[in-house]
Enzyme design. Structure first.
Site, short mmCIF file in Angstrom:
data_model
loop_
_atom_site.label_atom_id
_atom_site.label_comp_id
_atom_site.label_asym_id
_atom_site.label_seq_id
_atom_site.Cartn_x
_atom_site.Cartn_y
_atom_site.Cartn_z
N ASP A 93 0.84 -1.20 0.00
CA ASP A 93 0.00 0.00 0.00
C ASP A 93 0.87 1.25 0.00
OD1 ASP A 93 -2.19 -1.66 0.19
OD2 ASP A 93 -2.33 -1.47 2.37
N1 URA Z 1 -1.34 -5.99 3.63
C1 URA Z 1 -1.81 -4.73 3.70
O1 URA Z 1 -2.86 -4.49 4.27
N2 URA Z 1 -1.10 -3.76 3.11
C2 URA Z 1 0.08 -3.97 2.50
O2 URA Z 1 0.70 -3.03 2.01
C3 URA Z 1 0.56 -5.29 2.44
C4 URA Z 1 -0.17 -6.28 3.02
#
Ligand code: URA
Length: 249
Positions: free
Chosen positions: A104
């Site tokens: 993310d």
């Molecule tokens: N899970 C998440 O919620 N975000 C990420 O960036 C990676 C795994």
């Protein structure tokens, strides 16, 4: 270069697999079978074949990046900075470099960058079971019940039933490095990577992720000397560790 080293590099085999195919007489150099593994060959002019198929030199590159918050795990984006914008101008010129899976925008930590599509695909395929380890800062401590729920393959929401995942508290040492300011935290190991998966799994247990960092993937651990935004090539051993993590088990 030694014949066994070159065959390994051209095929992605381990050195011992390369020796095996050479001693079995499956490798030809300029049309002649060669069985001497230590023979010197010219990587830029000798023509190698394996079982009659020409081996073309296609050296892939592998980097580990400590992804900073605020960058997107994509090769192009109209608004935000991409992780590729962090590369040097020389590395940017390499064709087809891309991130292995996605983190993310606000997630930090280990992101692999490569031009090796096959290994990348294997690392993100849930079928290959490559572990991804995350440390999460949370609004409350995890409970024994949470550990069981994560381990059971929980129904996260209408769209996602997760594969079993390992949830644990951080060691004192891990906590000191990850959360020197104090607070609640946990480590979770997943073998898949659905959209916002870690955040959704904690949310399903009534918890909330305040900050997320990926610490390891396919057995390769984030080099903590890399500041956010910095990257370095993987060592040969690290690339081999990644390959081993996706071998049939
Ligand atoms: N899970 C998440 O919620 N975000 C990420 O960036 C990676 C795994």
């Amino acid at each position: 270069m030694r014949l066994d080293k070159l065959v390994a590099e051209l095929t992605g085999m381990t050195r011992s697999q390369a020796r095996d195919v050479i001693t079995k007489g499956r490798v030809c150099v300029n049309g002649d079978v060669r069985k001497t593994i230590a023979e010197q060959v010219k990587e830029d002019s000798d023509v190698l074949t394996l079982d009659g198929e020409k081996l073309t030199f296609q050296k892939f590159v592998y980097y580990m990046l400590n992804k900073p918050a605020g960058t997107v795990s994509a090769t192009k984006d109209n608004e935000a900075r991409t992780v590729l914008s962090l590369l040097s101008s020389e590395d940017k010129k390499r064709r087809n470099l891309f991130p292995v899976g996605r983190l993310d925008k606000d997630t930090e930590g280990l992101l692999l960058l490569t031009d090796d599509g096959i290994l990348s695909h294997q690392l993100i395929s849930p079928k290959k079971h490559a572990d991804k380890l995350y440390f999460a800062k949370l609004i409350r401590e995890i409970t024994e019940e949470d550990v069981k729920v994560f381990a059971s393959g929980m129904k996260v929401d209408e769209e996602l039933t997760a594969m079993p995942a390992v949830l644990r508290t951080l060691t004192e040492q891990e906590k000191e490095i990850f959360l020197p300011e104090g607070g609640c935290a946990a480590a979770v190991t997943l073998q898949e990577g659905k959209f916002h998966q870690v955040k959704r799994m904690f949310a399903a247990t009534g918890n909330e992720v305040l900050y997320l960092k990926r610490m390891a993937m396919g057995g390769v651990t984030l080099d903590e000397t890399l500041l956010p935004g910095e990257y370095r090539p993987l060592t040969e051993e690290e690339v081999q560790t990644l390959r081993d993590s996706v071998k049939e088990k």
